[in-house]
Design a protein around this motif. Structure first.
Motif, PDB file in Angstrom:
ATOM      1  N   TYR A  94       0.727  -1.145  -0.323  1.00 18.40           N
ATOM      2  CA  TYR A  94       0.354   0.357  -0.614  1.00 18.40           C
ATOM      3  C   TYR A  94       0.973   1.194  -0.042  1.00 18.40           C
ATOM      4  O   TYR A  94       1.994   1.354   0.617  1.00 18.40           O
ATOM      5  N   ALA A  95       0.472   1.523  -1.037  1.00 19.30           N
ATOM      6  CA  ALA A  95       1.485   3.101  -0.838  1.00 19.30           C
ATOM      7  C   ALA A  95       0.772   4.286  -1.346  1.00 19.30           C
ATOM      8  O   ALA A  95      -0.259   4.471  -2.230  1.00 19.30           O
ATOM      9  N   THR A  96       0.572   5.371  -1.237  1.00 18.53           N
ATOM     10  CA  THR A  96       0.348   7.150  -1.943  1.00 18.53           C
ATOM     11  C   THR A  96       1.279   7.750  -2.507  1.00 18.53           C
ATOM     12  O   THR A  96       0.848   8.664  -2.988  1.00 18.53           O
ATOM     13  N   ASN A  97       2.819   7.181  -3.136  1.00 12.29           N
ATOM     14  CA  ASN A  97       3.626   8.105  -3.741  1.00 12.29           C
ATOM     15  C   ASN A  97       3.905   7.177  -5.096  1.00 12.29           C
ATOM     16  O   ASN A  97       3.952   6.094  -4.804  1.00 12.29           O
ATOM     17  N   ALA A  98       3.460   7.722  -6.163  1.00  9.06           N
ATOM     18  CA  ALA A  98       3.690   7.015  -7.426  1.00  9.06           C
ATOM     19  C   ALA A  98       5.364   6.833  -7.572  1.00  9.06           C
ATOM     20  O   ALA A  98       5.646   7.282  -7.489  1.00  9.06           O
ATOM     21  N   ASN A  99       5.615   5.623  -8.184  1.00  5.93           N
ATOM     22  CA  ASN A  99       6.611   5.374  -8.808  1.00  5.93           C
ATOM     23  C   ASN A  99       7.776   4.994  -7.244  1.00  5.93           C
ATOM     24  O   ASN A  99       8.775   5.393  -7.626  1.00  5.93           O
ATOM     25  N   CYS A 100       7.330   5.304  -6.810  1.00  8.05           N
ATOM     26  CA  CYS A 100       8.174   4.685  -5.120  1.00  8.05           C
ATOM     27  C   CYS A 100       8.454   3.463  -4.343  1.00  8.05           C
ATOM     28  O   CYS A 100       9.713   3.250  -3.516  1.00  8.05           O
ATOM     29  N   VAL A 101       7.961   2.444  -5.133  1.00  7.91           N
ATOM     30  CA  VAL A 101       8.094   1.460  -3.556  1.00  7.91           C
ATOM     31  C   VAL A 101       7.881   0.097  -5.275  1.00  7.91           C
ATOM     32  O   VAL A 101       7.129  -0.138  -5.837  1.00  7.91           O
ATOM     33  N   ARG A 102       8.395  -0.505  -4.852  1.00  4.84           N
ATOM     34  CA  ARG A 102       8.240  -1.790  -5.041  1.00  4.84           C
ATOM     35  C   ARG A 102       9.168  -3.184  -3.574  1.00  4.84           C
ATOM     36  O   ARG A 102       9.206  -2.802  -3.334  1.00  4.84           O
ATOM     37  N   ILE A 103       8.306  -4.477  -5.016  1.00  2.00           N
ATOM     38  CA  ILE A 103       9.258  -5.533  -3.737  1.00  2.00           C
ATOM     39  C   ILE A 103      10.382  -6.193  -4.772  1.00  2.00           C
ATOM     40  O   ILE A 103      10.661  -6.326  -6.205  1.00  2.00           O
ATOM     41  N   ALA A 104      10.950  -6.795  -4.744  1.00  2.00           N
ATOM     42  CA  ALA A 104      12.140  -6.912  -5.037  1.00  2.00           C
ATOM     43  C   ALA A 104      13.054  -8.663  -4.774  1.00  2.00           C
ATOM     44  O   ALA A 104      12.602  -8.693  -3.958  1.00  2.00           O
ATOM     45  N   ALA A 105      14.001  -9.595  -5.203  1.00  2.00           N
ATOM     46  CA  ALA A 105      14.696 -10.332  -5.006  1.00  2.00           C
ATOM     47  C   ALA A 105      15.687  -9.773  -4.640  1.00  2.00           C
ATOM     48  O   ALA A 105      16.063 -10.177  -6.516  1.00  2.00           O
ATOM     49  N   TYR A 106      16.575 -10.634  -4.897  1.00  2.00           N
ATOM     50  CA  TYR A 106      18.263 -10.602  -4.861  1.00  2.00           C
ATOM     51  C   TYR A 106      18.768 -11.109  -4.584  1.00  2.00           C
ATOM     52  O   TYR A 106      18.170 -12.525  -3.604  1.00  2.00           O
ATOM     53  N   LEU A 111      19.284  -8.188  -8.947  1.00  2.00           N
ATOM     54  CA  LEU A 111      17.999  -7.611  -8.673  1.00  2.00           C
ATOM     55  C   LEU A 111      17.712  -8.346  -9.414  1.00  2.00           C
ATOM     56  O   LEU A 111      17.392  -7.331 -10.571  1.00  2.00           O
ATOM     57  N   ALA A 112      15.989  -8.292  -9.217  1.00  2.00           N
ATOM     58  CA  ALA A 112      14.855  -8.583  -9.857  1.00  2.00           C
ATOM     59  C   ALA A 112      13.698  -7.706  -9.479  1.00  2.00           C
ATOM     60  O   ALA A 112      13.074  -8.276  -8.139  1.00  2.00           O
ATOM     61  N   THR A 137      25.714 -14.911  -3.619  1.00  2.00           N
ATOM     62  CA  THR A 137      25.630 -15.331  -2.715  1.00  2.00           C
ATOM     63  C   THR A 137      24.500 -14.922  -1.333  1.00  2.00           C
ATOM     64  O   THR A 137      25.289 -16.022  -0.312  1.00  2.00           O
ATOM     65  N   TRP A 138      23.929 -15.189  -1.878  1.00  2.00           N
ATOM     66  CA  TRP A 138      22.634 -15.528  -0.837  1.00  2.00           C
ATOM     67  C   TRP A 138      20.975 -15.207  -1.424  1.00  2.00           C
ATOM     68  O   TRP A 138      21.668 -14.502  -2.721  1.00  2.00           O
ATOM     69  N   VAL A 139      19.942 -15.809  -0.995  1.00  2.00           N
ATOM     70  CA  VAL A 139      18.638 -15.453  -1.161  1.00  2.00           C
ATOM     71  C   VAL A 139      17.513 -13.883  -0.433  1.00  2.00           C
ATOM     72  O   VAL A 139      17.664 -14.801   0.889  1.00  2.00           O
ATOM     73  N   SER A 140      17.329 -13.282  -1.056  1.00  2.00           N
ATOM     74  CA  SER A 140      16.714 -12.092  -0.076  1.00  2.00           C
ATOM     75  C   SER A 140      15.149 -12.254  -1.027  1.00  2.00           C
ATOM     76  O   SER A 140      15.268 -11.619  -1.617  1.00  2.00           O
ATOM     77  N   ALA A 141      14.433 -11.866   0.097  1.00  2.00           N
ATOM     78  CA  ALA A 141      13.421 -10.585  -0.169  1.00  2.00           C
ATOM     79  C   ALA A 141      13.070  -9.857   0.077  1.00  2.00           C
ATOM     80  O   ALA A 141      13.937  -9.030   1.129  1.00  2.00           O
ATOM     81  N   HIS A 142      12.542  -8.453  -0.511  1.00  2.00           N
ATOM     82  CA  HIS A 142      13.144  -7.222  -0.532  1.00  2.00           C
ATOM     83  C   HIS A 142      11.852  -6.707  -0.617  1.00  2.00           C
ATOM     84  O   HIS A 142      11.075  -6.118  -1.797  1.00  2.00           O
ATOM     85  N   LEU A 143      11.457  -5.206  -0.125  1.00  2.00           N
ATOM     86  CA  LEU A 143      10.309  -4.296   0.171  1.00  2.00           C
ATOM     87  C   LEU A 143      11.261  -3.137   0.208  1.00  2.00           C
ATOM     88  O   LEU A 143      12.212  -2.575   1.118  1.00  2.00           O
ATOM     89  N   GLN A 144      11.295  -2.036  -1.149  1.00  2.00           N
ATOM     90  CA  GLN A 144      12.380  -0.944  -1.093  1.00  2.00           C
ATOM     91  C   GLN A 144      11.605  -0.249  -1.527  1.00  2.00           C
ATOM     92  O   GLN A 144      10.064   0.529  -2.409  1.00  2.00           O
ATOM     93  N   VAL A 145      11.893   1.046  -0.686  1.00  2.00           N
ATOM     94  CA  VAL A 145      11.188   2.271  -0.672  1.00  2.00           C
ATOM     95  C   VAL A 145      12.323   3.577  -0.957  1.00  2.00           C
ATOM     96  O   VAL A 145      13.620   4.161  -0.672  1.00  2.00           O
ATOM     97  N   PHE A 146      11.294   4.260  -2.148  1.00  2.00           N
ATOM     98  CA  PHE A 146      12.577   4.921  -3.065  1.00  2.00           C
ATOM     99  C   PHE A 146      11.941   6.482  -2.550  1.00  2.00           C
ATOM    100  O   PHE A 146      10.670   6.127  -2.326  1.00  2.00           O
ATOM    101  N   ARG A 147      13.213   7.229  -2.390  1.00  2.00           N
ATOM    102  CA  ARG A 147      12.507   9.448  -2.465  1.00  2.00           C
ATOM    103  C   ARG A 147      11.978   9.587  -0.529  1.00  2.00           C
ATOM    104  O   ARG A 147      11.408   8.612   0.145  1.00  2.00           O
TER     105      ARG A 147
END
Length: 173
Positions: A94-106, A111-112, A137-147
């Motif tokens: 859930y987010a209120t700003n566009a193009n600032c939040v995504r999910i990633a695998a690393y 990163l994807a 070297t590792w496997v991780s799930a990420h929530l990334q918040v930019f800005r």
């Protein structure tokens, strides 16, 4: 079913711990159990007000550029198990700003990432799929918040591998 919803394929084997963000033994403003908060000038809070399912979601706020909430899962099986496998990570966001939040695998090499959340103050199901590098070297799930000033809520995350079976889930909009 009234035909106004969508179907999702969801893994039946969850590889993340505390994926629903219900356990916060470090306190309401520390990372939830099994998760790590990364970056500088970042805050986290347990949210009972904005949540998807269960009692809580995690609210992550960036006070700088890029911050993340992540969980590494490779240790239990060893990194050799993961090399060459494909993983999928997903979560309700859930987010209120566009193009600032995504999910990633690393995987420690690359990163994807999912598409960006549209910032329309709704829960969106975001996913990303990554083949783990042969020298990963590792496997991780990420929530990334930019800005700076952006915030996101995350709930019901998952990570599965290509050996995981799935079932279909109907989501009523």
């Amino acid at each position: 079913m009234d035909g106004t919803g969508d179907y999702l394929s969801i893994p039946s084997d969850q590889l993340l711990s505390n994926s629903s963000f219900e356990v916060w033994s470090g306190g309401d403003t520390s990372a939830p159990n099994s998760w790590v908060l990364g970056g500088t000038n970042v805050s986290i809070a347990k949210s009972a007000a904005i949540k998807r399912l269960g009692a809580y979601a995690a609210k992550v706020t960036s006070h700088s550029s890029v911050v993340q909430l992540y969980q590494a899962i490779h240790a239990a099986k060893g990194i050799a198990y993961w090399r060459g496998r494909t993983v999928t990570v997903g979560a309700w966001v859930y987010a209120t700003n566009a193009n600032c939040v995504r999910i990633a695998a690393y995987d420690g090499i690359g990163l994807a990432a999912s598409p960006w959340h549209t910032g329309d103050s709704t829960w969106q199901y975001l996913t990303a799929t990554k083949q783990i590098n042969s020298t990963g070297t590792w496997v991780s799930a990420h929530l990334q918040v930019f800005r700076n000033g952006s915030e996101a809520y995350v709930d019901d995350a998952f990570l599965s591998d290509d050996a995981t079976s799935t079932f279909n889930c109907y989501i009523n909009n």
